[in-house]
Design an enzyme around this catalytic site. Structure first.
Site, PDB file in Angstrom:
ATOM      1  N   CYS A  84     -37.916 -25.434 -44.886  1.00 34.41           N
ATOM      2  CA  CYS A  84     -37.042 -26.461 -44.308  1.00 34.41           C
ATOM      3  C   CYS A  84     -37.685 -27.847 -44.372  1.00 34.41           C
ATOM      4  CB  CYS A  84     -36.703 -26.095 -42.866  1.00 34.41           C
ATOM      5  SG  CYS A  84     -35.649 -24.639 -42.731  1.00 34.41           S
ATOM      6  N   GLU A  95     -31.941 -25.562 -39.568  1.00 30.78           N
ATOM      7  CA  GLU A  95     -31.889 -26.819 -40.334  1.00 30.78           C
ATOM      8  C   GLU A  95     -31.000 -26.675 -41.573  1.00 30.78           C
ATOM      9  OE1 GLU A  95     -34.562 -25.149 -39.319  1.00 30.78           O
ATOM     10  OE2 GLU A  95     -36.326 -26.419 -39.075  1.00 30.78           O
ATOM     11  N   CYS A 149     -40.174 -24.894 -40.841  1.00 28.06           N
ATOM     12  CA  CYS A 149     -41.045 -24.096 -41.702  1.00 28.06           C
ATOM     13  C   CYS A 149     -41.233 -24.834 -43.035  1.00 28.06           C
ATOM     14  CB  CYS A 149     -40.437 -22.705 -41.940  1.00 28.06           C
ATOM     15  SG  CYS A 149     -39.033 -22.722 -43.065  1.00 28.06           S
ATOM     16  N   HIS A 205     -31.911 -20.751 -41.812  1.00 25.87           N
ATOM     17  CA  HIS A 205     -32.523 -21.342 -40.631  1.00 25.87           C
ATOM     18  C   HIS A 205     -31.596 -22.438 -40.080  1.00 25.87           C
ATOM     19  CE1 HIS A 205     -36.863 -20.046 -41.938  1.00 25.87           C
ATOM     20  NE2 HIS A 205     -36.012 -19.039 -41.875  1.00 25.87           N
TER      21      HIS A 205
END
Lengths: 192, 192
Positions: free
Chosen positions: A103, A63, A100, A61
């Site tokens: 993260c 991040e 999410c 992702h």
């Protein structure tokens, strides 16, 4: 109106604009369009965009990309673990969609100072939607507490949320090349 | 007693033994002692140990190390995202301590088949202790569901849990070099 607050809002829009630029780059690369930037003292020191398709790794992702870029740089610079922790405690993350659970938890482990996001993540959001990992853990200690402690961080959503959602809509209109079959046809977008 | 179950138990002890070996390597490197292996068709295809201190990155848990090693290899082999997803759906992970929320969520994104762990993670466990991310998400769909879907996976804990806890105890007896100060003195252990 308090000028300080106005400045803060203007800055927020600027920084979220940088994150949205990363999300657009993801969209152009046929990735789920999420982007982020990490700031230190008002300066962008790392950026990331979703690269799950390119890397074949569903955990890459935006991040995680930015975090690994930043820590890699600090490692090269010879910073100690405690120096890295101190650095993170001054960092601010702007991301187009609510982190999410994975993260949000990672940001808690790292001890980031603040997180600002665009649209909520109603299914997997870890900063208020499903879980509130930004509030840290208040549970009693156990044998692994010291090693795996999640820290609280300030968090606020809703910054340029419409723009973030608009990018998701564009992505699903063009079709996700890695969606389970059958799925809508993938249409290569023109670069904007 | 059913022979099949006996075989299964014996295999479980063997594989957890491999994971414990990784945890011991972490302990020798003054890292929080957690280790894991990933299996495909009964064969170890990846292993990982906690490297949070060495990398100065609090997210480099054993599972993330093994995942990145494995996906990196599959990427080099030219596997497509759907081929990687299919591979993961046949993989089994053995880890000495219950995956934290971050790692449990990552394993859900990747669509791993099964997870077996040693001791529970009472503070951050994502496979039953705090959250049950291995059960997948049953919520209704939204705009980002397709992209960030967490899948369910079979999970069982308590395999050689005493050995895993014993390693944690050894770690805290010798002192964590990265614990917040003041902390107990770090004593370099002799290699075993």
């Amino acid at each position: 109106m308090a000028p300080v607050k106005e400045d803060h809002c203007e800055d927020s829009l600027t920084y979220m604009g940088f994150a949205l630029h990363q999300a657009k780059l993801a969209l152009e690369a046929l990735e789920v369009p999420v982007g982020c930037v990490i700031l230190e003292d008002g300066k962008v020191i790392a950026s990331g965009r979703n690269r799950t398709n390119e890397t074949r790794n569903a955990t890459r992702h935006a991040e995680m990309e930015a975090i690994d870029q930043l820590v890699g740089q600090w490692q090269e610079d010879g910073l100690s673990p405690s120096q890295v922790a101190e650095k993170f405690s001054k960092c601010i993350l702007y991301v187009t969609c609510e982190p999410c659970i994975m993260c949000a938890s990672a940001l808690s482990f790292l001890g980031i100072k603040e997180v600002y996001y665009g649209c909520p993540n109603d299914k997997f959001g870890g900063c208020g939607s499903i879980l509130s990992l930004h509030l840290g853990s208040s549970q009693s200690s156990d044998i692994i507490e010291e090693a795996q402690r999640g820290k609280a961080y300030k968090c606020r959503g809703g910054i340029m949320a419409e723009e973030a959602v608009s990018l998701f809509k564009s992505f699903y209109e063009q079709g996700n090349p890695n969606a389970p079959k059958p799925h809508r046809p993938v249409v290569q977008r023109e670069r904007t």
